[in-house]
Design an enzyme around this catalytic site. Structure first.
Site, short mmCIF file in Angstrom:
data_model
loop_
_atom_site.label_atom_id
_atom_site.label_comp_id
_atom_site.label_asym_id
_atom_site.label_seq_id
_atom_site.Cartn_x
_atom_site.Cartn_y
_atom_site.Cartn_z
NE ARG A 57 10.43 -8.64 -11.02
CZ ARG A 57 11.24 -7.59 -10.85
NH1 ARG A 57 11.45 -7.12 -9.67
NH2 ARG A 57 11.80 -7.00 -11.88
CG MET A 73 17.85 1.28 -4.47
SD MET A 73 16.90 2.47 -3.46
CE MET A 73 16.65 3.75 -4.67
NE ARG A 74 17.09 -6.05 -7.20
CZ ARG A 74 16.98 -5.72 -8.47
NH1 ARG A 74 15.80 -5.64 -9.05
NH2 ARG A 74 18.05 -5.47 -9.20
CG ASN A 132 11.77 1.67 2.91
OD1 ASN A 132 12.94 1.52 2.56
ND2 ASN A 132 10.91 2.38 2.19
CG HIS A 146 10.25 6.88 0.46
ND1 HIS A 146 10.66 6.19 -0.69
CD2 HIS A 146 9.51 7.92 0.02
CE1 HIS A 146 10.18 6.81 -1.74
NE2 HIS A 146 9.47 7.85 -1.35
#
Ligand code: GAR
Length: 202
Positions: free
Chosen positions: A65, A90-91, A107, A109
């Site tokens: 990661r 999606m991370r 972002n 959401h």
């Protein structure tokens, strides 16, 4: 005019909303690139048909990661964008990336934050039994869906809803709220005061 980079992992309908907002002249911006972690994301097709450069940073090809995060951070720096939009990305970003791009990364959401953070927000809303749901556009900070809120759009939740029906209703609002927030940002109409985001008058 602001340079905009979009990060997306999938379908890219919110990315399309930004493309359309720019093409119709509402958003005073230029898309400098799409960055994706998924080589098969449909967002790539949308970028290509609009001559937007695509940078694929395939998560599955990295050993760790940390390595992936380093590559992503580097690509974002190289994009030299004024605004980064997470549109179905999606991370979770690492702390360093969140800090580096603080105040210039937003972002979308699919929930009324601070409720229902993380994945499958619409399913969480149905299962909780809330009577209103919606979407939130917010600045990104080190937390998960915790940054200062720019805009929220509300939709009703009906007894007959399932995850799919509610997601569809929310998505329609996402396609209005995200381009609106981007338009405001590009016109320098957004001011962050700690947790509070002020929308400046026209
Ligand atoms: C959208 O509903 C967006 O809000 C959500 O993924 C979908 C992407 O759709 N994002 C998250 O859940 C992030 N936590 P799109 O690819 O068609 O824009």
């Amino acid at each position: 005019m602001k340079n905009i980079a979009v990060l997306a992992s999938g379908r890219g309908s919110n990315f399309q909303g930004i493309i359309d907002g720019i093409n119709c002249g509402k958003i005073n911006g230029k898309l400098v690139c799409l960055i994706t972690d998924k080589p098969d994301a449909y967002a790539i097709t949308r970028a290509k048909s609009n001559n937007i450069p695509v940078i694929v940073i395939d998560f599955s090809l990295f050993k760790s990661r940390e390595d992936y995060n380093r590559a992503l951070n580097k690509a974002m720096l190289e994009a030299k964008a004024d605004l980064f939009i997470l549109a179905g990305y999606m991370r979770l970003l690492d702390d360093e990336t969140a800090k580096t791009f603080s105040g210039k990364m937003i972002n979308i959401h699919p929930a009324l934050l601070p409720s229902f953070t993380g994945l499958k927000a619409q399913k969480q809303a149905i299962e909780y039994g809330v009577k209103v749901a919606g979407c939130t556009v917010h600045f990104v900070d080190e937390g998960m869906d915790t940054g200062p809120i720019i805009l929220q759009h509300v939709v009703p939740v009906f007894d007959t809803d399932d995850e799919e029906k509610l997601s569809e209703r929310i998505l329609k609002e996402e396609h209005i709220a995200l381009p609106k927030a981007v338009e405001l940002f590009c016109n320098d109409k957004i001011k962050i005061e700690g947790r509070i985001v002020r929308i400046l008058p026209e």
